[in-house]
Design an enzyme around this catalytic site. Structure first.
Site, short mmCIF file in Angstrom:
data_model
loop_
_atom_site.label_atom_id
_atom_site.label_comp_id
_atom_site.label_asym_id
_atom_site.label_seq_id
_atom_site.Cartn_x
_atom_site.Cartn_y
_atom_site.Cartn_z
N HIS A 34 -28.58 -7.41 -23.82
CA HIS A 34 -27.33 -8.17 -23.81
C HIS A 34 -26.15 -7.34 -24.29
CE1 HIS A 34 -24.94 -11.85 -23.86
NE2 HIS A 34 -24.52 -11.53 -25.06
N HIS A 103 -22.99 -17.40 -20.54
CA HIS A 103 -23.65 -18.11 -21.64
C HIS A 103 -24.79 -18.90 -21.03
CE1 HIS A 103 -22.37 -18.95 -26.02
NE2 HIS A 103 -22.46 -17.65 -25.81
#
Length: 737
Positions: A34, A103
């Site tokens: 990430h 998200h």
């Protein structure tokens, strides 16, 4: 949380000792997929990110693009109260910022808070550049709409976006919503933000000078969102909705609104040397990245951080992803003024340490818990060398269907139906800049400071990229550019959110490589720099991997703030033209239905359609024609093909009588070759002349005043009134009412 053995060996070699618990957790999060892009960074050099108007490209919290200044007596003469950006009077160019983030995992575990904090995070990325947020675009992807769990996720995500965006007063003006069975175990929530600033007000995330103070402003730090970066870098487990709940942040939009206004005053008064918002990996991520970019270090006393929960450990203070927080580098003589502004806006403020020319050092209760080289922490993660398998091409399997049944199925499909239920929950007019809102091909925001209209389009097409990752991604880029051009604007720049499954699977990584290359190639062809973006991998669950999904958010500019109507106008002398359809160019038409909603509805496969041979010239010409006084209406043709585009143009006051010159009704109506547009014009000869040698132009018919779509293809005909079309296209609204 645990650091992988191979990574631990590298850390031990660098440090000359075993890492502390806090150091190991920092490395695990900052070296996660990430944060470090370990599987994707080797591919991202394919993108061209430079251009004459690119002020700041990839690598910062958001990109910065200079707008073309248009001379006009109505351009404005200075500050526009409440908008954030002003003309500085010293010749500095008006700029926009662009950023996008995902998200995805948090929105599966907690749809409301996951989506809401996605909005908050991308807005703070905008603030950290010294810009004021003026527009949001959200692209959402869910499993099959008929499944109760997909509808639950959709409702929660939309509520979270609308609640946060509406509360902070930033309009959501564009985006997309798609449904595909392979998102069932892992929805995608991609949010883009556009901000406004000028060159004099720019701030970056690069620490400037040893001796400056690090100041934390915003909400107090709690235990929410712990390990969010590592959580986002793993496949979703079957029990993720319960077990991973602590990794999801909880947002407070009212605090974010105060932070927006406080940040604006800090920037106006020149009190910030550099800034970074606290997102993935929390304070540890933001502060270490800030000093690493400047080739510097820091000394931070963690107990100075204002906290909302007692007895927080050093690791918790470092890695909590509590929202609505900013880390600022501040000259020591300006610290008191920063504190005064924070207090005025009822925000917490902590002077947590100093910028140094040494290591990144954190202490807690007089104990050193972190002492590492900041650059090694931020940039030392080794890149993955993963095998990539070439995606298999689908066999041709073209199902047959009755034309009227096919029309109903495609027009009423949740992916092609009206998204009014979604966007009517968003305030898209707050800020008094929105000239064209959601529901059109692209939104238009008035940038009065530069006397320029800013067109915004955002989305992807999972059916396209699932069928053909490379060609589908090229089509996604062209589709967004065509949306921009249909408003009369020319593309300026783009940011991308590259979503994929588990990259350790060679077929998944091969498809991901295809969407990167395809998006990069078409954006380069369109001379549209990709100035930033986000990568989200490990979107994989017990249900399997998601389709490779390259969301692109693109902006373009035009003189003025208006656009031609998307709806047909009742005009007797006008003609409806179809521009860019390669399959209708001549007598030997061959329609490719690969990636189409028709095949999704009737369970078939085919090769992906060929794209236009001169896409850049087509987009440029379409923008010019759309801005011509003789043009009455323009509508991009894409998802659902001609059938959906024609249905969307008809109103109660104006209909269409259309005849399509093709021997294959299903292929002609439902193929989804991008780079096409319907143009209603008073001057068809001028349109043909403009596109001569660039793209084919076919006459389809004319407008009527009866509010009915009459559609003839060979011996087949469909006749349907505007109110019936609205009823069929209200699938989402009807089911969720």
């Amino acid at each position: 949380m645990s650091l992988a053995d191979s990574d631990r060996e590298l850390v031990v070699e660098e440090l000359g000792r075993e890492p502390s618990r806090a150091e190991a957790a920092l490395f695990e999060n900052l070296w996660s997929e990430h944060c470090a892009y370990r599987s994707s960074r080797p591919l991202l050099s394919a993108f061209e990110s430079e251009g004459e108007r690119v002020v700041i490209g990839p690598g910062d919290d958001a990109a910065v693009i200079a707008l073309p200044e248009r001379a006009d007596d109505d351009a404005g003469d200075g500050a526009n109260e409440g908008t954030g950006a002003t003309e500085s009077g010293d010749g500095s160019r008006t700029c926009i910022t662009m950023g996008i983030e995902s998200h995805n995992h948090p929105s599966y575990v907690d749809p409301f808070d996951g989506a809401a904090t996605g909005v908050g995070g991308i807005v703070r990325d905008t603030l950290s550049m010294g810009a004021y947020p003026i527009a949001l675009a959200d692209s959402l992807y869910f499993g099959e709409f008929g499944r109760e769990h997909s509808r639950y996720l959709l409702e929660g995500v939309v509520e979270g976006i609308s609640h946060y965006g509406n509360c902070i007063g930033v309009p959501t003006v564009a985006g997309s919503v798609d449904f595909h069975a392979d998102y069932e175990g892992n929805p995608l929530v991609n949010v883009a933000c556009v901000g406004l600033t000028n060159e004099e007000r720019l701030v970056t995330a690069e620490a400037q000078e040893p001796g400056n103070k690090l100041v934390l402003v915003g909400n107090a730090t709690g235990r929410d969102g712990l390990g969010g970066a590592s959580f986002a870098s793993e496949d979703l487990a079957e029990d993720a909705e319960t077990e991973d709940r602590p990794a999801v942040q909880v947002g407070d939009p009212y605090a974010e609104k105060l932070l927006i206004e406080a940040n604006e005053q800090l920037v106006d008064e020149g009190l910030i040397e550099s800034a970074r918002d606290l997102g993935a990996a929390g304070l540890g991520g933001a502060s270490s990245e800030l000093v690493a970019k400047g080739g510097l270090g820091a000394e931070i006393e963690l107990e100075r951080v204002h906290q909302r929960e007692p007895n927080m450990s050093a690791l918790e203070i470092l890695l909590a992803e509590s929202q609505e927080r900013m880390c600022y580098e501040v000259d020591p003589e300006n610290v008191d003024r920063v504190r005064e502004i924070a207090e005025r806006f009822d925000l917490g403020c902590s002077v947590i340490g100093d910028v140094t020319d040494g290591n990144y050092v954190c202490t807690h209760q007089d104990e050193t818990v972190v002492d590492v080289d900041a650059h090694f922490l931020g940039e030392g993660a080794p890149m993955n060398d993963l095998p990539a398998a070439e995606p298999a091409q689908p066999d041709t399997d073209l199902p047959d269907a009755d034309l009227e049944d096919a029309f109903d199925a495609v027009v009423s499909s949740p992916s092609t139906a009206s998204k009014r239920w979604v966007y009517r929950q968003y305030d898209h007019e707050v800020g008094v800049r929105t000239s064209v809102g959601p529901g059109d091909d692209a939104a238009i925001i008035a940038i009065r400071e530069a006397n320029t209209g800013l067109a915004i389009s955002s989305g992807a097409a999972p059916n396209w990229t699932a069928a053909a990752p490379y060609e589908g991604a090229r089509a996604v880029a062209l589709e967004n550019a065509t949306n921009i051009a249909a408003t009369g604007a020319t593309p300026l720049a783009a940011v991308d959110c590259l979503n994929g499954g588990n990259p350790e699977k060679s077929d998944v990584y091969g498809a991901f490589t295809g969407i990167v290359d395809g998006l990069a190639d078409m954006c380069a062809t369109l001379s549209t720099p990709v100035v930033g973006g986000n990568v989200s991998l490990y979107n994989d669950s017990v249900a399997g991997p998601i389709p490779p999904t390259p969301t692109l958010a693109m902006v373009g500019t035009k003189p003025g703030y208006d656009a031609p109507s998307l709806s047909v106008q009742a005009a007797d002398e006008s003609e409806l033209l179809l521009v860019g359809d390669r399959a209708l160019d001549g007598d030997d038409e061959v329609f490719s239905l690969g990636g189409s909603e028709y095949l999704a509805q009737f369970d078939g496969s085919d090769r992906f359609p060929a794209l236009p041979s001169a896409p850049a010239e087509l987009v440029e010409t379409l923008a010019a024609v759309a801005d011509d006084d003789a043009t009455l209406a323009v509508h991009d043709v894409s998802h659902g093909g001609l059938a959906v585009a024609l249905a969307e143009m008809v109103t109660d006051d104006a209909g269409l009588d259309v005849s399509i010159p093709a021997s294959d009704p299903l292929g002609a109506l439902f193929h989804e070759q991008p780079g096409r547009a319907l143009i209603q014009t008073d001057s068809p000869a001028a349109v043909r002349e403009a596109f001569d040698g660039i793209a084919p132009v076919v006459s389809l018919g004319s407008a009527t005043d009866d509010g009915t779509l009459t559609l003839s293809v060979g011996d087949d005909q469909v006749t349907i009134a505007a109110d019936e079309i609205r009823e069929r296209r209200a699938t989402i609204e009807t089911e969720l009412a």
